[in-house]
Each structure stands twice: as C-alpha cells, then as structure tokens.
Design a protein around this motif. Structure first.
Motif, PDB file in Angstrom:
ATOM      1  N   LYS A  21      55.267  19.106 -15.871  1.00 50.40           N
ATOM      2  CA  LYS A  21      55.352  17.479 -15.893  1.00 50.40           C
ATOM      3  C   LYS A  21      54.569  17.153 -14.808  1.00 50.40           C
ATOM      4  CE  LYS A  21      58.755  13.819 -16.004  1.00 50.40           C
ATOM      5  NZ  LYS A  21      58.096  13.085 -15.048  1.00 50.40           N
ATOM      6  N   GLY A  22      53.751  16.229 -15.277  1.00 50.47           N
ATOM      7  CA  GLY A  22      52.653  15.669 -13.968  1.00 50.47           C
ATOM      8  C   GLY A  22      53.450  14.535 -13.158  1.00 50.47           C
ATOM      9  N   LEU A  23      52.852  14.412 -11.954  1.00 51.09           N
ATOM     10  CA  LEU A  23      53.551  13.426 -11.229  1.00 51.09           C
ATOM     11  C   LEU A  23      52.923  12.057 -11.477  1.00 51.09           C
ATOM     12  CD1 LEU A  23      52.439  15.064  -7.686  1.00 51.09           C
ATOM     13  CD2 LEU A  23      54.826  15.046  -8.882  1.00 51.09           C
ATOM     14  N   LEU A  70      45.615  14.483  -5.375  1.00 54.49           N
ATOM     15  CA  LEU A  70      45.167  14.652  -6.769  1.00 54.49           C
ATOM     16  C   LEU A  70      45.890  13.992  -7.674  1.00 54.49           C
ATOM     17  CD1 LEU A  70      44.015  18.233  -6.495  1.00 54.49           C
ATOM     18  CD2 LEU A  70      42.604  16.503  -6.474  1.00 54.49           C
ATOM     19  N   LYS A  71      46.919  13.030  -7.454  1.00 57.84           N
ATOM     20  CA  LYS A  71      47.867  12.572  -8.408  1.00 57.84           C
ATOM     21  C   LYS A  71      46.947  11.454  -9.161  1.00 57.84           C
ATOM     22  CE  LYS A  71      51.958   9.581  -8.531  1.00 57.84           C
ATOM     23  NZ  LYS A  71      53.085   8.828  -7.832  1.00 57.84           N
ATOM     24  N   LEU A  72      47.104  11.454 -10.495  1.00 59.53           N
ATOM     25  CA  LEU A  72      46.701  10.540 -11.365  1.00 59.53           C
ATOM     26  C   LEU A  72      47.313   9.153 -11.161  1.00 59.53           C
ATOM     27  CD1 LEU A  72      46.089  12.668 -14.545  1.00 59.53           C
ATOM     28  CD2 LEU A  72      44.147  11.801 -13.006  1.00 59.53           C
ATOM     29  N   ARG A 103      44.549  26.211  -7.232  1.00 66.34           N
ATOM     30  CA  ARG A 103      44.389  25.374  -8.327  1.00 66.34           C
ATOM     31  C   ARG A 103      45.975  25.404  -9.360  1.00 66.34           C
ATOM     32  NH1 ARG A 103      38.895  27.502  -9.226  1.00 66.34           N
ATOM     33  NH2 ARG A 103      37.510  26.059  -8.463  1.00 66.34           N
ATOM     34  N   VAL A 104      46.092  26.823  -9.390  1.00 65.73           N
ATOM     35  CA  VAL A 104      47.473  26.873  -9.961  1.00 65.73           C
ATOM     36  C   VAL A 104      48.604  26.125  -9.411  1.00 65.73           C
ATOM     37  CG1 VAL A 104      49.305  28.666 -10.675  1.00 65.73           C
ATOM     38  CG2 VAL A 104      46.755  29.029 -11.253  1.00 65.73           C
ATOM     39  N   ASP A 105      48.563  26.366  -7.919  1.00 67.12           N
ATOM     40  CA  ASP A 105      49.763  25.676  -7.277  1.00 67.12           C
ATOM     41  C   ASP A 105      49.629  24.145  -7.255  1.00 67.12           C
ATOM     42  OD1 ASP A 105      50.383  28.152  -6.104  1.00 67.12           O
ATOM     43  OD2 ASP A 105      49.402  28.125  -4.351  1.00 67.12           O
ATOM     44  N   SER A 106      48.483  23.735  -7.390  1.00 61.19           N
ATOM     45  CA  SER A 106      48.388  22.234  -7.574  1.00 61.19           C
ATOM     46  C   SER A 106      49.029  21.848  -9.106  1.00 61.19           C
ATOM     47  CB  SER A 106      46.882  21.874  -7.323  1.00 61.19           C
ATOM     48  OG  SER A 106      46.593  22.052  -6.190  1.00 61.19           O
ATOM     49  N   VAL A 107      48.511  22.529 -10.093  1.00 65.46           N
ATOM     50  CA  VAL A 107      48.963  22.442 -11.252  1.00 65.46           C
ATOM     51  C   VAL A 107      50.692  22.575 -11.348  1.00 65.46           C
ATOM     52  CG1 VAL A 107      48.969  23.042 -13.723  1.00 65.46           C
ATOM     53  CG2 VAL A 107      47.012  22.903 -12.624  1.00 65.46           C
ATOM     54  N   ASN A 108      51.228  23.263 -10.703  1.00 65.49           N
ATOM     55  CA  ASN A 108      52.656  23.526 -10.894  1.00 65.49           C
ATOM     56  C   ASN A 108      53.217  22.366  -9.932  1.00 65.49           C
ATOM     57  OD1 ASN A 108      52.734  25.909 -12.055  1.00 65.49           O
ATOM     58  ND2 ASN A 108      52.345  27.202 -10.156  1.00 65.49           N
ATOM     59  N   GLU A 109      52.501  21.598  -9.234  1.00 66.09           N
ATOM     60  CA  GLU A 109      53.149  20.702  -8.544  1.00 66.09           C
ATOM     61  C   GLU A 109      52.969  19.276  -9.235  1.00 66.09           C
ATOM     62  OE1 GLU A 109      51.413  20.593  -4.360  1.00 66.09           O
ATOM     63  OE2 GLU A 109      52.267  22.542  -3.940  1.00 66.09           O
ATOM     64  N   GLY A 110      52.279  19.297 -10.307  1.00 62.73           N
ATOM     65  CA  GLY A 110      51.817  18.195 -11.282  1.00 62.73           C
ATOM     66  C   GLY A 110      50.625  17.601 -10.782  1.00 62.73           C
ATOM     67  N   LYS A 156      51.916  14.973 -19.177  1.00 64.99           N
ATOM     68  CA  LYS A 156      52.051  16.481 -19.008  1.00 64.99           C
ATOM     69  C   LYS A 156      50.627  16.859 -18.208  1.00 64.99           C
ATOM     70  CE  LYS A 156      54.413  17.633 -23.087  1.00 64.99           C
ATOM     71  NZ  LYS A 156      54.475  18.423 -24.413  1.00 64.99           N
ATOM     72  N   ILE A 157      50.701  17.887 -17.571  1.00 65.25           N
ATOM     73  CA  ILE A 157      49.602  18.600 -16.977  1.00 65.25           C
ATOM     74  C   ILE A 157      49.267  19.902 -17.394  1.00 65.25           C
ATOM     75  CG2 ILE A 157      48.544  19.394 -14.843  1.00 65.25           C
ATOM     76  CD1 ILE A 157      48.439  16.453 -14.797  1.00 65.25           C
ATOM     77  N   GLN A 158      48.188  20.322 -17.840  1.00 65.43           N
ATOM     78  CA  GLN A 158      47.874  21.609 -18.692  1.00 65.43           C
ATOM     79  C   GLN A 158      46.484  22.238 -18.034  1.00 65.43           C
ATOM     80  OE1 GLN A 158      47.459  19.794 -22.551  1.00 65.43           O
ATOM     81  NE2 GLN A 158      49.861  20.126 -23.066  1.00 65.43           N
ATOM     82  N   TRP A 159      46.878  23.538 -18.072  1.00 66.86           N
ATOM     83  CA  TRP A 159      45.526  24.363 -17.446  1.00 66.86           C
ATOM     84  C   TRP A 159      45.513  25.677 -18.104  1.00 66.86           C
ATOM     85  CZ3 TRP A 159      41.781  23.217 -14.563  1.00 66.86           C
ATOM     86  CH2 TRP A 159      41.108  24.147 -13.822  1.00 66.86           C
ATOM     87  N   ARG A 160      44.256  26.155 -18.004  1.00 69.01           N
ATOM     88  CA  ARG A 160      44.026  27.580 -18.734  1.00 69.01           C
ATOM     89  C   ARG A 160      44.482  27.375 -20.258  1.00 69.01           C
ATOM     90  NH1 ARG A 160      46.108  31.973 -14.450  1.00 69.01           N
ATOM     91  NH2 ARG A 160      44.536  31.447 -12.688  1.00 69.01           N
ATOM     92  N   LYS A 161      43.985  26.080 -20.937  1.00 68.75           N
ATOM     93  CA  LYS A 161      44.145  26.104 -22.224  1.00 68.75           C
ATOM     94  C   LYS A 161      43.014  26.896 -23.056  1.00 68.75           C
ATOM     95  CE  LYS A 161      44.843  22.021 -23.830  1.00 68.75           C
ATOM     96  NZ  LYS A 161      44.815  20.454 -24.161  1.00 68.75           N
TER      97      LYS A 161
END
Length: 543
Positions: free
Chosen positions: A299-301, A188-190, A162-169, A264-269
């Motif tokens: 920064k999100g994709l 998983l790109k929006l 999951r962390v890797d996916s967030v880091n990739e945006g 933006k993509i944010q995780w573990r808030k």
C-alpha cells in the motif's frame, strides 16, 4: 602533472561514465545543498591534461550518463566499441579501466577482444594498456575481476535499498505516473497533481461509464489540447514540448491498467531476458511478466485518484474486450503485408476486414489517408510491375548510352575524389597544429576542445563525402549487371503470381523484387482513384 611513459601523437577517443558511487555521491551532495560535485566535469579535466601533455588528438568524446552493468544498457560504449573495431583510434582514454565496463565475464571478453584485435590502446592516467601484451592483458583481467565483484556488491545494496523503499510505500520508478508528481527534496512519496489527476479521472469515467474506446479517448484529449504524459513531464521540468508526442491508444491503456491509481505500489512485475546476438553481444528482448505471487506489492503512502469500484469495473471491461489470446493456426491474409507504406505519415498500411465489404488497405494513423480495397491495390501493383517490365525492352537498347554516361561520371568523380583527399590532408595538418597553439597559450582548454571538435567534424564530413562518391561510382559501374539480374526475377514474378492462391507466397514474390510501395489517395477520391509508387529492391529510384 607530468605523464611519463605514454606514446605521443595519437588519435584518441575519450570515454567518460558516471559509476553508481558517483551517482550516490552526487545525490548526497545535492541533499546537503552542495553543488560542487560534477563527476564528468572533473574527469574531463583529467583527460584533457593527459591528452595535452602527450599531444593526443581528441577525435571523439563519449559521455555516458547511465550506470548499466551490461554493454547493451549503455549506448555510448556500444558506439565506442564499434569505432574501436573499425580501427578509428590509436587509443581510448578513460580515468579507470572499470569505467569501460563492470559487466559479466562475457562483456569483459567483448571489450578486451575489441581492443586486442584492433590493436587499440586503453589509456588511463596511471598506465597505457596494450591488450596484445600478456602482462597488460593479465592486469586488465585482474582489475576487471575485482571491479565486477565490487559492482555486484554495490548493485545488491542498491536493490535492497529499492525494495526497502517499496516496502515503505514509496514510488521509486524513474518517471512519476501521469496525475502525480514527486518533491525530491522531501522524498519519494507521490503527490497528486490535481490538474492532470482530473484527466485521469475523466479517462476512467469515459471508458468505464460512457463506453468510449481508447482510440477515441486519445483523439478527444488531443483535440482538447491536453499534453500527453511525456510532454507533461517536459513542461514540469521547464523543457519545450515535443510536438510529435501526442496521446495514443496505448498510453490510455497503460493508465487504465495501472494500479498506482488505487493507491498501490508494485515492484518486480517484469523480468528482462537477454539473448546472445551473432556478434557475441547481449541483446535485450522484451520483458516477460512475472507471476503475481513474485511481485512486491504494498500500500503506497500516496493518495489514490480512482476508487476501487471504478478501477475494478474498468478491468472487467478491459478483460471482456481483450484480444490477447493467441490464435492458433493463424492464416496469412495480406499479400501486400509490410510492403505498402502511407505517403503522408510513413506508416506501413494494414489489412482492415469489414463485415459487408471486401478487406481494405488502411493507414494505422487515424484520419491520415483514405483506404482502398486490397484487391484494387494488388491489381494496380501487378499492372505497374508489368508496365515497367515491358518498358525495359525499349530501355534495353539504351544501355550502351547509359554505360557511356557512367564512364563520364566516373571520370568526374575521380577528380572530385582527388580534391577531397587534399582537403582531408589539410584538416589532418590543422589538427596537428592545435597542440602547438595550446602549448603556446594561443588557445585555452575550452577553445582547444571546441576547435578540435570542429576539425574532427569537418574531417568526418569529408570522409563521408568521399565514401558517398566511391559508393556512387561503384553503383554506376554495376548498373548493367544489376538491371540484368533484376529483369529475370520480375519476369518470374509476373509468370507465377496469378498461378498461386497462397497469399504468403505472393507476398514473398513481391518482396523479392519490390523494396517498398508508397500509397497516396485524395480525400475526395473514389475507391479505385489512388496512386502508388514502386521502388525496386535493387535501386532507390521509382519504377
């Protein structure tokens, strides 16, 4: 397959749950275009076979589609354990021991204690486990230890993924934010959903540029017939909308504060805290916010819907209107707090202060029920309570008649109970015959399960009716005692209510004798023209 060494003719429950490995395997199969993997269906066939071979009656079937580690994250296992503790089954059937739980040692203790204390067996295709047998208990503990160890390893791999996916945006949340969608066949790109994205832009513009509040925005969207975020998801997934789900001020606030709209993509808030309940189980409490420096923020994709300037201006307005700061030494200001409910929508009425008039009691649902001054409602409550107390003096002479009626009703209920017990015995016999029909080929597997379910539901319904009648008999038998216990309390409330100015104490006095007060008022009524129905604490009927 023949199952040997298992006890026969048991009442059992099935418990089926997808593990993380199952979910990963199904996801891989889906991406490969295969539709032959359905974990629960395969497990169901295995449990049916062992149940059929050993003439077990399937009382309940619990299917868990979530993969939470702890008990409090899995609603079906909570229901199962409650029934196990109530000694509802002779055994619980599952494909493996670890399907019941891979949580921490505290959770494992809860599961093992429930089965041990209720003398309920754990039944798998390989073995029947009796938690009151020392060897079986040690074997379950041994398997549970390695299952937890394996589960933690899987959890770490998934979290790292999951962390890797967030880091990739990529956006890895369960549901896409309103205004976006995902094509899961791609990734998983929006992607922007232009129709709902236009609504998001309007929400920000109305709030930041036109000065419209969140409640008014929600009301406007509902009036325009715009589906709320949850119904938008249902429409996208070809499901019928839920008419009770509408735009609320809180859903508008969530959109206004969500930084995904600026790319933006944010995780573990947040971090979910747990506390131990009285029965020893874990219970979730609300998530707490982590410090921003602990977030994962990338920064999100995806393309942003809102400009940074508009989002920043929105946050400034939100901050200026925020009422998050705690008010120290807050005073209790409503003697009717949590007692009065709206007759139309069922919400608890709230105190609403005004600058040029006395506070009102108001329904929180906008446009639902007209308000009235709290003082008028309080006055009418005490008046109604006094009238009821005075009328009791007349009713007191009718107690003997009431007791006679109670005896007649008890006699009638006894005869009904006898009939119900006969019907319960008949359904038990019908359930026993199911196995014979299955062995003779009269029923196939699906028919067997369907018929078993029908008979189990009939059995539950009859037991429920029996419990209801027994409860009614008990209530009627205690009628006089209950009334005589309540009357002194009411007398005490009436004596001291107006002698105190402490609103919290007044609220406590009212709650000691009143379960709830139902409030109603016509749209054309004046301030004092409203109706209330009082329900005493001891009975469900009005006074």
């Amino acid at each position: 397959m023949a199952y040997k060494g298992f006890p026969q003719d048991l009442d059992v429950a099935w418990y089926l749950r997808k593990s993380r490995e199952d979910l990963e395997a199904e996801e891989r199969a889906r991406r490969e275009g295969r539709v032959d993997i359905d974990t629960l269906s395969k497990h169901r066939k295995r449990l049916l076979e062992i149940s059929r071979q050993n003439c077990w009656t399937v009382v309940d079937i619990f299917e868990e589609v979530v993969s939470g580690e702890l008990i409090d994250e899995r609603p079906e296992v909570i229901k199962l354990l409650e029934n196990v503790e109530a000694r509802k089954y002779d055994g619980v059937v599952c494909v493996e021991i670890d399907r019941l739980g891979r949580g921490d040692s505290a959770d494992q203790g809860i599961i093992q204690r429930a089965f041990r204390d209720s003398e309920t067996l754990i039944l798998t295709p390989d073995k029947a486990y009796d938690m009151n047998d020392d060897l079986d208990e040690e074997m379950v503990e041994f398997k549970s230890f390695f299952a937890r160890r394996e589960g933690r390893g899987i959890s770490r791999r998934m979290q790292n993924g999951r962390v890797d996916s967030v880091n990739e945006g990529y956006y890895i949340g369960t549901y896409e934010p309103f205004g976006y969608y995902r094509d899961r066949n791609v990734g998983l790109k929006l992607l922007i959903d232009e129709k709902s994205a236009d609504i998001v832009r309007k929400i920000f513009e109305w709030y930041a540029e036109s000065g419209i509040g969140t409640s008014t925005i929600a009301e406007r969207l509902n009036h325009m017939g715009i589906p709320c975020p949850s119904n938008t998801l249902r429409i996208r997934n070809n499901k019928p909308i839920n008419p009770s789900r509408v735009w609320q001020a809180n859903s508008i606030l969530q959109i206004l504060r969500n930084e995904v709209y600026v790319g933006k993509i944010q995780w573990r808030k947040t971090k979910t805290m747990r506390r131990r309940m009285e029965n020893g189980r874990y219970k979730k409490i609300k998530s707490i916010d982590r410090p921003r420096d602990q977030w994962i923020e990338k920064k999100g994709l995806h393309e942003p819907i809102i400009t940074n300037e508009l989002f920043k201006r929105t946050q400034e307005i939100l901050e200026s209107r925020s009422n998050r700061e705690l008010v120290k030494d807050r005073q209790f200001k409503n003697s009717l707090a949590s007692i009065v409910i709206c007759k139309k929508c069922g919400q608890k009425m709230q105190r609403r202060p005004y600058a040029n008039q006395l506070p009102h009691l108001k329904c929180p649902t906008k446009g639902c029920m007209r308000s009235s001054q709290i003082a008028y409602v309080e006055e009418k409550v005490i008046e109604a309570l006094r009238e009821w107390y005075n009328s009791y003096k007349v009713q007191h002479g009718l107690i003997d008649q009431q007791l006679k009626k109670t005896k007649k009703r008890t006699s009638f209920a006894t005869s009904i109970l006898k009939e119900l017990e006969e019907e319960i015995a008949a359904t038990v016999q019908q359930k026993e015959n199911l196995h014979k029909f299955l062995e003779r080929g009269t029923y196939d597997d699906d028919t067997y399960l369907a018929r078993n379910k029908v008979l189990s539901e009939q059995h539950k319904d009859l037991l429920s009716k029996k419990d209801a009648i027994l409860k009614e008999v008990q209530q009627e038998a205690q009628y006089e005692t209950t009334q005589q216990n309540v009357i002194p309390l009411v007398r005490h409330v009436l004596d001291v209510y107006n002698e105190t100015e402490d609103l919290k104490e007044k609220n406590k006095l009212l709650k000691s004798v009143i379960h709830k007060i139902v409030y109603s008022k016509r749209d054309d009524a004046k301030d004092r023209e409203f109706e209330i129905d009082l329900y005493p604490i001891s009975r469900s009927t009005r006074i």
